[in-house]
Write a protein that holds these residues in place. Sequence first.
Motif, PDB file in Angstrom:
ATOM      1  N   SER A 196      -4.015  64.195 -21.024  1.00  0.00           N
ATOM      2  CA  SER A 196      -4.921  63.389 -21.843  1.00  0.00           C
ATOM      3  C   SER A 196      -4.316  63.016 -23.194  1.00  0.00           C
ATOM      4  O   SER A 196      -4.823  62.128 -23.885  1.00  0.00           O
ATOM      5  N   PRO A 217      -9.604  63.574 -17.373  1.00  0.00           N
ATOM      6  CA  PRO A 217      -9.798  63.096 -18.746  1.00  0.00           C
ATOM      7  C   PRO A 217     -10.839  61.985 -18.809  1.00  0.00           C
ATOM      8  O   PRO A 217     -10.968  61.180 -17.883  1.00  0.00           O
ATOM      9  N   LYS A 218     -11.555  61.922 -19.909  1.00  0.00           N
ATOM     10  CA  LYS A 218     -12.725  61.032 -19.990  1.00  0.00           C
ATOM     11  C   LYS A 218     -12.382  59.558 -19.876  1.00  0.00           C
ATOM     12  O   LYS A 218     -13.235  58.755 -19.490  1.00  0.00           O
ATOM     13  N   HIS A 219     -11.148  59.173 -20.205  1.00  0.00           N
ATOM     14  CA  HIS A 219     -10.790  57.756 -20.118  1.00  0.00           C
ATOM     15  C   HIS A 219      -9.952  57.454 -18.869  1.00  0.00           C
ATOM     16  O   HIS A 219      -9.294  56.424 -18.795  1.00  0.00           O
ATOM     17  N   GLU A 245     -17.606  54.634 -12.103  1.00  0.00           N
ATOM     18  CA  GLU A 245     -16.613  55.457 -12.792  1.00  0.00           C
ATOM     19  C   GLU A 245     -15.818  54.656 -13.819  1.00  0.00           C
ATOM     20  O   GLU A 245     -15.497  55.160 -14.892  1.00  0.00           O
ATOM     21  N   LYS A 305     -18.087  54.066 -16.857  1.00  0.00           N
ATOM     22  CA  LYS A 305     -18.251  55.322 -17.588  1.00  0.00           C
ATOM     23  C   LYS A 305     -17.013  55.638 -18.410  1.00  0.00           C
ATOM     24  O   LYS A 305     -17.111  56.016 -19.594  1.00  0.00           O
ATOM     25  N   ALA A 306     -15.832  55.481 -17.792  1.00  0.00           N
ATOM     26  CA  ALA A 306     -14.583  55.788 -18.495  1.00  0.00           C
ATOM     27  C   ALA A 306     -14.349  54.833 -19.653  1.00  0.00           C
ATOM     28  O   ALA A 306     -13.908  55.246 -20.729  1.00  0.00           O
ATOM     29  N   THR A 366     -16.613  55.508 -22.760  1.00  0.00           N
ATOM     30  CA  THR A 366     -16.299  56.698 -23.566  1.00  0.00           C
ATOM     31  C   THR A 366     -15.196  56.431 -24.579  1.00  0.00           C
ATOM     32  O   THR A 366     -14.973  57.232 -25.485  1.00  0.00           O
ATOM     33  N   THR A 367     -14.489  55.313 -24.419  1.00  0.00           N
ATOM     34  CA  THR A 367     -13.366  55.035 -25.319  1.00  0.00           C
ATOM     35  C   THR A 367     -13.647  53.918 -26.313  1.00  0.00           C
ATOM     36  O   THR A 367     -12.825  53.622 -27.165  1.00  0.00           O
TER      37      THR A 367
END
Length: 243
Positions: free
Chosen positions: A72, A141-143, A234, A237-238, A241-242
């Motif tokens: 990440s 990882p969130k992204h 997905e 969502k990713a 988050t960024t």
Amino acid sequence: MSDLRIGLIAEGETDFIIIQAALKSVLGRRFIIQLLQPESIGNLGGFSETGGGWGGVYRKCREFVSMEFEISKNPSLSGFNLILIHIDADVAGESYPNAGIEDQPNQDLPCEKPCPPAEDTVQALRSVVMGWLNLVPVAIPKHWALCIPSKSIETWLIVALYGQNEPLFMQNIECNKRLEEWLTQRPVHERLVRMKDGKAKKIKSRYLKAVPVVTERWSEVEQRCTQAVRFRIEVLKAVNTTL
């Protein structure tokens, strides 16, 4: 609003084409996408040492793991709002030696489940890919997001191109392993895949011509393909988050 920057790790260049077409509908905004894998070298074709196909995706994932940085926090990926990893669900029926891989960490292939439902095999393969990244049991990882069409990305392509005219063929299409073969049997003027030396060869120029249709009919793809829906959820969502 600045353009989104997306890095894609995929099995091949035609997969890149279809994923880019899908993203145009899913995101509904400008983006710049870079194919990180397979990585072309020179002007004569061919790929870098990681190679192409699902074996190339595996090697690229292990390359990230071998670096001194956490995945990440890898500085080479810091410029991207989203990292996408693509692999087709039919890989669940493969074994590592089929891709010339001898250093597999978990002996977790094959992992194919009965289909339908498509979700069971996809979920098992997701765990395999997470293992390639040393992310089990850690969350992705969130992204980052995974793109796993069932059984292949040609499922999405075929639904977009033929879904309106071939309703019977569309039934349980996410469980059909013979889609490339079906494409080789289409009329010559519309054929996206042809046989050469006994192997199916995808015609890149015709995949490119299909891009507007895939983008325009993406909602129809989602109606037929559960993993297309999951891909959209997905990705959004990713990305969110960024931002």
